[in-house]
Scaffold this motif. Structure first.
Motif, PDB file in Angstrom:
ATOM      1  N   SER A  76      -0.426   6.073  -5.527  1.00  0.00           N
ATOM      2  CA  SER A  76      -1.129   5.991  -4.723  1.00  0.00           C
ATOM      3  C   SER A  76      -1.183   4.328  -5.014  1.00  0.00           C
ATOM      4  CB  SER A  76      -2.118   6.253  -3.645  1.00  0.00           C
ATOM      5  OG  SER A  76      -2.978   6.932  -4.771  1.00  0.00           O
ATOM      6  N   GLY A  77      -1.352   3.575  -3.756  1.00  0.00           N
ATOM      7  CA  GLY A  77      -1.677   2.517  -4.066  1.00  0.00           C
ATOM      8  C   GLY A  77      -0.934   1.190  -4.484  1.00  0.00           C
ATOM      9  N   ALA A  95      -2.167   6.187 -10.581  1.00  0.00           N
ATOM     10  CA  ALA A  95      -1.918   4.724 -10.166  1.00  0.00           C
ATOM     11  C   ALA A  95      -0.717   3.828 -10.973  1.00  0.00           C
ATOM     12  CB  ALA A  95      -3.444   4.234 -10.266  1.00  0.00           C
ATOM     13  N   THR A 128       0.431  13.585  -3.584  1.00  0.00           N
ATOM     14  CA  THR A 128       0.559  12.517  -3.706  1.00  0.00           C
ATOM     15  C   THR A 128       0.732  11.832  -5.159  1.00  0.00           C
ATOM     16  OG1 THR A 128      -1.144  11.847  -1.621  1.00  0.00           O
ATOM     17  CG2 THR A 128      -0.602   9.881  -3.870  1.00  0.00           C
ATOM     18  N   SER A 172       2.338   5.174  -0.869  1.00  0.00           N
ATOM     19  CA  SER A 172       2.440   6.084  -1.612  1.00  0.00           C
ATOM     20  C   SER A 172       3.531   6.966  -1.859  1.00  0.00           C
ATOM     21  CB  SER A 172       1.061   6.534  -1.268  1.00  0.00           C
ATOM     22  OG  SER A 172       0.304   6.274  -1.189  1.00  0.00           O
ATOM     23  N   GLU A 214       0.922  -0.682  -0.734  1.00  0.00           N
ATOM     24  CA  GLU A 214       0.103  -0.059  -0.470  1.00  0.00           C
ATOM     25  C   GLU A 214       0.772   1.199  -0.335  1.00  0.00           C
ATOM     26  OE1 GLU A 214      -3.200   0.013  -0.883  1.00  0.00           O
ATOM     27  OE2 GLU A 214      -3.595  -2.337  -0.890  1.00  0.00           O
ATOM     28  N   SER A 227       3.217   7.262   2.312  1.00  0.00           N
ATOM     29  CA  SER A 227       2.519   6.210   3.633  1.00  0.00           C
ATOM     30  C   SER A 227       2.708   4.690   3.064  1.00  0.00           C
ATOM     31  CB  SER A 227       0.791   6.131   3.189  1.00  0.00           C
ATOM     32  OG  SER A 227       0.248   6.406   2.522  1.00  0.00           O
TER      33      SER A 227
END
Lengths: 336, 394
Positions: free
Chosen positions: B19-20, B217, B16, B9, B7, B56
């Motif tokens: 992310s993911g 993404a 950001t 980021s 997960e 993150s």
């Protein structure tokens, strides 16, 4: 590095050591009262009986020569470290605004009569003011360097801070009395004249450990050749290194500027001269080389400053600029 | 060395970029990251390399949290080759630069010992720049400099290497050598390679896994054979005019112009003609091609009208009729000089029909061929083709 190059560099170091000794001796011997080699030897070993010769040698020429040598070495080493750190060949300690900070404080003392609560003779107050100014700028730069990612931003901050200090100084100059102005201008031209033993002691206590400190920077500085990202990927703690570099270069510059005023071009030109002569960018070689060359160049210039037009003493910065400027211009043109 | 993200980021400050991110790189794998300019490939790579803190999520190196590792330890686990030309000091030699890679292993003076020298020479040999050891880096060509940068990373003696667009400014020969070195490193040394690149065909040919990055993404991740199809590439780069053909690993400019020329192709002889006409802005239709013909792939990638029949089958009456219809709308016919075999004889009939309709014929056929008699005035070389076409179509 191949064997030939190592041999070449060993010879160069030998030459530099001889150069330091020769310049040291010349600085002691030359002057309005020329001294013979024998008198020098006797003076140094304490066998000289003539008190005038002893005073000239030990109280006037010796501290001045030592100050010029330590000061030159300090400026050159600081210049080299900063050039590698900023990856910018036209950088020296002055760009961080350190000399400007000193200048501002000295200006406040000499031009506006602020004493900061210090009492005593003017030279000592001047020194304390210059040193405080340099340290204040250093703290400011350190504080700033923890907050910015980019060294160029730091560089710009230093430059702008320098301009600001100069601006305030120019205001002080505009309102200053004539005789105050003369004192200030004398300081701002740079000179090692009238340096006393206690001052040399302070310079040595601050400068020599900082010079020693630059030796441990050699490896990290080499890793910085390709920029901070590469250095970090090789395990260099960039923020800590940055702080270490700023503290060391500030101490080196502050100590010199406080006693001798802003001495131009030594920090800028000597590292280039070192690279040119040693034909290397290995900082582990360049740091000792530049320290020796800085000492030779600055002490040599100081000798020339007081003897070329004797009894008139020329400003030191004028001479270091005359030598330094062509070197820098040559290198810039050659680089194109 | 195994790298895994959970997960993740990535980005700068409050912004950001991607992310993911949940990706995995196993020992010895070559992982390619594809994506348009500005999609965040560099940001992702910098985060994977520990140069940028994740916003993150976590990056794991062999189950260990990368952010918690000391820089010194990290430097012995992964090395990087960054994008862009670095300003290089004038007197820095190749040897010194590669030796800098030994930083995490040397003492505080940076003294190079016997084992360090061994590793340095091994790295120089891997990228075949041993002969440059005593040269100044600043004097080398871009290709040589890039190889030296790779050698520096190899001297760091890590099991994972992260490269940001390493092949971007290499010529064809240097690029091939560079790629071969990377592939050998993964195969023979078990090195994990993660790199970003722009060449879709290279990703297809060199990478075991590709990661497609776009719009903040990961669009897809997996073996290139599975996920790198025409549609995915078109979507990834959003190119209107650039078309990709995966079977031949090739890109072609599309040709939306009205078909004013009919090209009879086959056996690859049509391809140079198609490209020439597209380059000069002439619309064309072509046929009758077998679907296993390279001409078919090139022409259909360009998006022109192609009359085709299934692989290895006889050209049937239905195809001929369709071709004749299409041919009637063209102003001239070009015979690409296709080889004539048993299953494509109908194409001769097509040329004859065109001439009967009074359309000018340009033939690229080399010599008088009994099977296909060509009037000397109709013969032309590829280099003169466009001049000839201009005589008929302004």
């Amino acid at each position: 590095m191949n064997v030939l190059q190592i041999k070449y560099q060993r010879y160069l170091f030998l030459l530099l050591f001889i150069g330091v000794i020769l310049v040291f001796a010349a600085n002691l011997a030359w002057g309005s009262v020329p001294l013979q080699l024998e008198q020098l030897w006797n003076g140094l070993t304490g066998a000289e009986s003539d008190p005038v010769t002893r005073t000239i040698l030990l109280q006037i020429r010796m501290p001045r020569t030592l100050a010029a040598m330590i000061g030159g070495a300090a400026l050159a080493a600081a210049g080299l470290v900063l050039q590698v750190f900023f990856r910018n060949p036209v950088v020296d300690a002055f760009v961080l605004g350190i000399s400007s900070g000193s200048g501002l404080m000295v200006g406040l003392v000499m031009l506006a009569g602020v004493t900061f609560g210090f009492h005593g003779n003017l030279p000592m107050v001047t020194f304390l003011a210059a040193f405080t100014g340099a340290l204040l700028v250093m703290v400011f730069v350190l504080f700033f360097s923890c907050r910015v990612q980019n060294v160029v931003t730091l560089l710009v901050a230093g430059l702008v801070f320098g301009y600001l200090c100069n601006a305030i100084n120019s205001l002080l100059i505009a309102f200053a009395q004539k005789e105050q102005l003369q004192n200030y201008i004398h300081w701002s031209l740079g000179s090692f004249a009238g340096v006393t033993w206690p001052q040399v002691l302070v310079l040595a206590v601050v400068g020599v450990p900082a010079l020693m400190g630059t030796f441990i920077l050699g490896k990290s500085l080499n890793a910085l050749h390709l920029g901070e990202d590469y250095a970090r990927s090789m395990g260099v703690e960039i923020v800590r290194l940055r702080q270490l570099i700023i503290i060391m270069t500030s101490c080196l510059t502050a100590a010199v500027t406080a006693f001798a005023g802003p001495v131009a071009f030594v920090g800028l030109a000597v590292p280039h001269l070192g690279r040119l002569v040693f034909r290397t960018d290995d900082n582990r070689v360049l740091i000792p080389a530049v320290i020796l060359m800085g000492a030779i160049v600055t002490a040599g210039c100081d000798l020339a400053a007081r003897s070329v037009m004797a009894p008139v003493e020329l400003p030191l910065t004028a001479l270091t600029s005359v030598i330094g400027a062509p070197v820098v211009i040559y290198l810039v043109l050659k680089g194109k | 060395m195994e790298l895994r993200t959970s997960e993740l980021s990535v980005g700068y400050g409050k912004k950001t970029v991607i992310s993911g991110v949940n990706i995995q790189a196993l020992r010895g794998q070559i992982i390619g990251i594809l994506g348009p300019n500005g999609s965040g490939k560099t940001t992702l790579l910098r985060t994977l390399a520990g140069l940028l803190a994740p916003l993150s999520g976590t990056v794991y190196l062999n189950q260990e949290n990368l952010s918690a590792m000391s820089l010194q330890k990290l430097a012995t686990r992964l090395a990087v080759v960054l994008t862009g030309k670095q300003p290089i000091p004038r007197y820095l030699t190749v040897m010194e630069l590669v030796a800098a890679g030994r930083y995490p292993y040397t003492d505080f003076r940076g003294k190079i010992g016997g084992r360090d020298l061994e590793k340095i020479y091994e790295a120089l040999r891997w990228v075949q720049v041993e002969h440059l050891a005593d040269r100044y880096v600043a004097e080398l060509s871009d290709g040589e400099q890039q190889k030296v940068m790779l050698a520096r990373a190899l001297a760091q003696d890590t099991e994972l290497i992260i490269l940001d667009e390493p092949s971007s400014f290499l010529d064809l020969k240097n690029r091939t050598e560079f790629l071969r070195t990377l592939m050998e490193l993964s195969r023979k040394r078990g090195m994990t390679v993660i790199w970003s690149l722009h060449e879709v065909d290279v990703a297809l040919k060199c990478c075991e896994t590709v990661i497609l990055v776009k719009d903040g993404a990961i669009q897809a991740a997996g073996p290139p054979e599975g996920i790198l199809n025409e549609e995915a590439v078109c979507q990834l780069y959003g190119g209107e005019r650039l078309k990709m053909n995966m079977a031949i690993g090739n890109t072609e400019l599309d040709n939306p112009n009205a078909a004013v020329i009919w090209v009879v192709g086959g056996g690859g002889t049509g391809t140079p003609v198609y490209r020439l006409l597209t380059k000069h802005g002439y619309g064309f239709a072509t046929g009758i091609l077998h679907q296993n013909d390279v001409d078919y792939h090139v022409a259909s990638t360009m998006g022109v009208k192609v009359t085709a029949v299934p692989p290895f089958s006889q050209i049937d009456g239905q195809a001929v009729a369709a071709a004749k219809n299409s041919l009637a709308e063209a102003k001239i016919i070009i015979d690409s000089g296709f080889p004539l075999g048993v299953i494509n004889r109908a194409n001769l009939e097509l040329i004859t029909e065109g001439v009967r309709l009074g359309k000018p014929l340009i033939s690229l056929r080399e010599a008088a061929n009994l099977a296909c008699p060509v009037h000397p005035e109709e013969r032309c070389s590829v280099s003169d083709l466009i001049l000839r076409v201009r005589k008929y179509i302004c």
